[in-house]
Design a protein around this motif. Structure first.
Motif, PDB file in Angstrom:
ATOM      1  N   TYR A  16       0.836  -1.201   0.000  1.00 53.41           N
ATOM      2  CA  TYR A  16       0.000   0.000   0.000  1.00 53.41           C
ATOM      3  C   TYR A  16       0.869   1.250   0.000  1.00 53.41           C
ATOM      4  CZ  TYR A  16      -3.985   3.012   0.917  1.00 53.41           C
ATOM      5  OH  TYR A  16      -4.952   3.983   0.804  1.00 53.41           O
ATOM      6  N   ASN A  17       1.909   1.265   0.804  1.00 49.21           N
ATOM      7  CA  ASN A  17       2.774   2.435   0.890  1.00 49.21           C
ATOM      8  C   ASN A  17       3.551   2.656  -0.401  1.00 49.21           C
ATOM      9  OD1 ASN A  17       5.707   3.514   1.572  1.00 49.21           O
ATOM     10  ND2 ASN A  17       4.327   4.365   3.116  1.00 49.21           N
ATOM     11  N   LEU A  18       4.017   1.586  -1.019  1.00 50.33           N
ATOM     12  CA  LEU A  18       4.850   1.721  -2.210  1.00 50.33           C
ATOM     13  C   LEU A  18       4.035   1.980  -3.473  1.00 50.33           C
ATOM     14  CD1 LEU A  18       7.478  -1.114  -1.615  1.00 50.33           C
ATOM     15  CD2 LEU A  18       7.890   1.348  -1.534  1.00 50.33           C
ATOM     16  N   VAL A  19       2.849   1.364  -3.585  1.00 49.34           N
ATOM     17  CA  VAL A  19       2.128   1.400  -4.863  1.00 49.34           C
ATOM     18  C   VAL A  19       0.657   1.768  -4.707  1.00 49.34           C
ATOM     19  CG1 VAL A  19       1.458   0.045  -6.884  1.00 49.34           C
ATOM     20  CG2 VAL A  19       3.701  -0.318  -5.842  1.00 49.34           C
ATOM     21  N   LEU A  20      -0.076   1.013  -3.907  1.00 51.03           N
ATOM     22  CA  LEU A  20      -1.541   1.064  -3.953  1.00 51.03           C
ATOM     23  C   LEU A  20      -2.120   2.419  -3.586  1.00 51.03           C
ATOM     24  CD1 LEU A  20      -2.741  -2.386  -2.564  1.00 51.03           C
ATOM     25  CD2 LEU A  20      -3.006  -1.468  -4.859  1.00 51.03           C
ATOM     26  N   ARG A  21      -1.510   3.135  -2.681  1.00 51.34           N
ATOM     27  CA  ARG A  21      -2.106   4.408  -2.262  1.00 51.34           C
ATOM     28  C   ARG A  21      -2.161   5.411  -3.415  1.00 51.34           C
ATOM     29  NH1 ARG A  21       2.339   7.730   1.352  1.00 51.34           N
ATOM     30  NH2 ARG A  21       4.243   6.881   0.458  1.00 51.34           N
ATOM     31  N   ASN A  22      -1.309   5.224  -4.413  1.00 50.90           N
ATOM     32  CA  ASN A  22      -1.306   6.129  -5.559  1.00 50.90           C
ATOM     33  C   ASN A  22      -2.263   5.682  -6.662  1.00 50.90           C
ATOM     34  OD1 ASN A  22       0.941   7.714  -4.451  1.00 50.90           O
ATOM     35  ND2 ASN A  22       2.148   5.876  -4.867  1.00 50.90           N
ATOM     36  N   LEU A  23      -2.752   4.442  -6.579  1.00 50.75           N
ATOM     37  CA  LEU A  23      -3.691   3.927  -7.581  1.00 50.75           C
ATOM     38  C   LEU A  23      -5.122   3.898  -7.059  1.00 50.75           C
ATOM     39  CD1 LEU A  23      -1.630   0.838  -8.856  1.00 50.75           C
ATOM     40  CD2 LEU A  23      -1.492   3.213  -9.614  1.00 50.75           C
ATOM     41  N   GLU A  24      -5.326   4.336  -5.828  1.00 55.27           N
ATOM     42  CA  GLU A  24      -6.623   4.202  -5.177  1.00 55.27           C
ATOM     43  C   GLU A  24      -7.735   4.907  -5.949  1.00 55.27           C
ATOM     44  OE1 GLU A  24      -8.523   2.380  -1.890  1.00 55.27           O
ATOM     45  OE2 GLU A  24      -6.382   2.409  -2.330  1.00 55.27           O
ATOM     46  N   GLU A  25      -7.453   6.110  -6.466  1.00 55.17           N
ATOM     47  CA  GLU A  25      -8.481   6.908  -7.145  1.00 55.17           C
ATOM     48  C   GLU A  25      -8.584   6.599  -8.635  1.00 55.17           C
ATOM     49  OE1 GLU A  25     -10.626   8.772  -5.681  1.00 55.17           O
ATOM     50  OE2 GLU A  25      -9.747   8.601  -3.674  1.00 55.17           O
ATOM     51  N   ARG A  26      -7.737   5.755  -9.155  1.00 55.55           N
ATOM     52  CA  ARG A  26      -7.742   5.378 -10.578  1.00 55.55           C
ATOM     53  C   ARG A  26      -7.692   6.611 -11.492  1.00 55.55           C
ATOM     54  NH1 ARG A  26     -12.553   1.606 -12.063  1.00 55.55           N
ATOM     55  NH2 ARG A  26     -11.245   1.162 -13.872  1.00 55.55           N
ATOM     56  N   ASN A  27      -7.020   7.666 -11.034  1.00 56.17           N
ATOM     57  CA  ASN A  27      -6.963   8.881 -11.844  1.00 56.17           C
ATOM     58  C   ASN A  27      -5.901   8.817 -12.934  1.00 56.17           C
ATOM     59  OD1 ASN A  27      -5.076   8.818  -9.840  1.00 56.17           O
ATOM     60  ND2 ASN A  27      -5.304  10.943  -9.201  1.00 56.17           N
TER      61      ASN A  27
END
Length: 720
Positions: free
Chosen positions: A430-441
């Motif tokens: 989550y810290n490395l990748v997922l938190r930046n993909l959460e909004e699918r923007n």
């Protein structure tokens, strides 16, 4: 005397106390023996007393420690153990302490008898050793050190029942490893909240002293005793263990001293390949070791002690485990390791990163793993932005080291992150990748009207962005004939390709990756056994392992609805993916080993069964927003550059095939081939595309959620 007591117990029914045992208890025989042992008069008496206590507690089956005339002299005798190291009685001392620990492990509530008030202990040390008959009579009615009156005839069953009632009152929150120590203290039982720091845990203190014994066997036995004590479920004992003893300081100080004793010239390869270390089994003979290297003894000692700390925290009661793990983080990771990782010396960076990698591989305790993850990555969970990527300095520095000017440092840091990603902790990914993909923007999304759904312009859905129109692909202009020919090989985009749920037909995804590298740049079909199908078995096994890791993280089975996403926010893939994509974009100009490690980390990321990761890394038809890039788009640019450079290399295909055969060991090493780095990069690129195709195929045929997929797998295994 001991034989008489054992024979008497064997002749009577279970739980019945005979006259000899009653005489021993009521006439304070153990107190008298303690007094003689303390004075060691006649010489050797202390050794005999310790041996008698050990055999008495070990051979008598009925519970003796609940009796005040047993646990009081036992507690006094404990204080004598470990006072002086390397004494003739050291072996008897550790045997005595270990049998006490074993008894406490059998009946954990008895540990309350050994939590001694410091004021009482000081008073007892100042008092005389002469005990009058009146004092002995008065002591029968005194409360124990826990403040609870215990009569000699009290049975352990009564105390055990009270203990079970208190255990039932403990809140469920204490089972959650993610709770902090302060939260656990607040929500613990009333019994634990009444413990004050003015308590002594002499059993722990004596064992801690004996861990410093020059006799390795004594030190190992003391470590075993500590492991028994930290696993006791009593919250009062756990709190006293961490607050009123120097256990945390001993663990961390020894870790720090052993770490500092490591030579700076340690070869990272030696750190990586040294055999697995288990604490207590680190006996090492330099003369007998054929693979010895300078500093191996020091390295084994450090890894052995770290393994002990890891196992100790793994077995410990929750409160004690959290406190010890926090101490390791603050007193060792932050104070000792972080300055080494943040230094500018390349040799120092390489050695410290190799040691961090070894620690990441070795840690097994969930609590210690959490502290290690927070140390490396920080605790932030909000999406990253370019201005704040250095919010956690160590994380920023380590990610920057993945793109270091030194290839050795880059490879070692990438290996560390690769193993970190395989650890069972949700915060890592989550810290490395997922938190930046959460909004699918990263998606260019325009709600379609009915006319847009029916009308397709030039074979592409309305609102989609063609590769040639994307600002990232301005170098792939129609005037570039090589790029134009390559683009025509890719499957055309149709209205059914992009879907808001992130799922595209698997055969189109597989073909997209397999057709990505043009035929003139492929060499695997010339060598037997290097086809795409060779990756399927490995991908299936690895995906199953990753599903097992992620099973309890409750990830969604489908991407988040675009209507609920904040698509207006600017997209940043995050520092980690940025560095990996930058490295991937230079695959044709990087050393072979670096390329292997970069693609290995990216393939590990692609295996995670999260829908946003699958969409962003494995769906070639995702409609990227302007200025965004994905793994597929990065590879597209690399292939476009490759098509231009191929035209300038004579005999490209024969050279490429020769390099592949040399890498596989099918051809002997010969003269240096021109453009070797480029040719090796092309081979890695082709293999990476086949691996991504296999991963996409395996993930498509899995269920939408890891849990149901695993359930089906388990049912199939059960049926077979």
């Amino acid at each position: 005397m001991l034989d008489i007591l054992v024979q008497e117990e064997n002749e009577r029914e279970s739980g019945e106390t005979g006259p000899c045992m009653e005489y021993l208890l009521h006439h304070k025989i153990l107190e008298t023996l303690y007094t003689l042992g303390k004075a060691d008069c006649p010489p050797g008496m202390k050794q005999q007393v310790l041996a008698f206590y050990t055999k008495l507690l070990g051979r008598i089956r009925q519970p003796l420690l609940p009796h005040i005339n047993v646990h009081r002299p036992v507690q006094k005798l404990i204080r004598l153990c470990g006072e002086v190291l390397a004494t003739p009685t050291e072996n008897e001392e550790i045997q005595f302490l270990c049998i006490v620990c074993a008894k406490l492990k059998q009946d954990p509530y008895l540990v309350n008898f050994f939590l001694e008030n410091k004021l009482k202990a000081m008073a007892s040390k100042e008092s005389t050793n002469v005990i009058t008959e009146d004092m002995l009579k008065g002591q029968d009615s005194l409360a124990t050190d826990t403040g609870q009156p215990i009569q000699p005839e009290e049975t352990p069953g009564t105390a055990g029942a009270e203990h079970m009632e208190k255990e039932d009152e403990l809140p469920q929150q204490a089972d959650d490893l993610s709770f902090s120590l302060d939260e656990l203290n607040v929500t613990s039982s009333p019994e634990s909240s009444t413990v004050c720091p003015n308590q002594d845990y002499n059993l722990v203190n004596s064992l801690l002293n004996l861990t410093k014994s020059p006799d390795g066997r004594i030190a190992v036995k003391a470590c075993e005793g500590l492991m028994l004590l930290v696993s006791l479920p009593e919250p009062a004992a756990a709190k006293c263990l961490t607050q009123s003893t120097c256990l945390c300081e001993l663990l961390t100080d020894r870790l720090a001293s052993l770490y500092r004793a490591l030579p700076q010239s340690l070869d990272p390869l030696d750190i990586e390949t040294v055999e697995a270390i288990n604490w207590g089994l680190d006996s090492y003979s330099h003369k007998e070791d054929a693979s010895a290297f300078p500093g191996k003894r020091a390295l084994i000692s450090f890894l052995s002690w770290f393994d002990y700390c890891d196992q100790l925290i793994k077995e410990a009661q929750k409160i004690a485990a959290v406190a010890m793990a926090k101490a390791v983080r603050e007193r060792f990771f932050v104070d000792v390791m972080e300055p080494q990782l943040m230094q500018t010396s390349e040799i120092g960076i390489l050695t410290s990163t190799a040691l961090l990698h070894r620690i990441v591989r070795q840690v097994t305790s969930d609590v210690l793993l959490q502290e290690l993850v927070y140390f490396v990555l920080g605790e932030h969970r909000e999406p990253e932005t370019l201005p704040n990527i250095n919010r956690h300095p160590l994380r920023h520095r380590l990610i920057e080291h993945c793109d270091h000017i030194s290839d050795e440092i880059s490879i070692m840091t990438l290996r560390m992150f690769e193993h970190l990603l395989q650890k069972p902790h949700e915060h890592i990914l989550y810290n490395l990748v997922l938190r930046n993909l959460e909004e699918r923007n990263y998606i260019e999304y325009k709600p379609l009207c009915q006319e847009d759904k029916d009308v397709v312009e030039n074979g592409q859905i309305a609102g989609a962005i063609d590769l040639e129109e994307d600002p990232l692909f301005t170098d792939l202009s129609p005037d570039n004939t090589g790029a134009q020919e390559w683009l025509s090989v890719s499957p055309p985009v149709s209205p059914e390709h992009p879907k808001n749920d992130g799922k595209t037909e698997v055969h189109k995804i597989v073909n997209s990756f397999l057709c990505l590298v043009p035929d003139e740049a492929k060499s695997s079909y010339h060598v037997e056994g290097t086809g795409y199908d060779t990756y399927l078995r490995d991908a299936h096994r690895q995906f199953r392992d990753y599903c097992l890791i992620c099973l309890r993280w409750e990830w969604p089975g489908s991407p988040r609805s675009l209507e609920k996403c904040n698509l207006e926010a600017s997209f940043f893939e995050g520092h980690f993916l940025k560095v990996l994509f930058d490295r991937m974009g230079r695959i044709l100009d990087q050393p072979y080993d670096v390329n292997l490690q970069v693609t290995s980390v990216l393939s590990k990321l692609s295996l995670f069964p999260h829908p946003h990761i699958h969409e962003y890394l494995l769906d070639p038809y995702v409609n990227l927003a302007s200025g965004c890039r994905s793994l597929f788009s990065v590879i597209v640019r690399v292939v476009g550059d490759l098509m231009v450079r191929i035209q300038r290399i004579p005999d490209f295909t024969p050279k490429l095939l020769l390099v592949r055969k040399r890498l596989l060991g099918l051809e002997p090493e010969g003269p240096v081939i021109d453009h070797m780095t480029l040719l090796e990069g092309v081979i890695v690129l082709e293999e990476f595309c086949k691996e991504l195709a296999a991963i996409a195929f395996v993930k498509y045929h899995a269920s939408s959620t890891p849990g149901s997929w695993l359930l089906r797998q388990n049912l199939e295994l059960t049926a077979t």
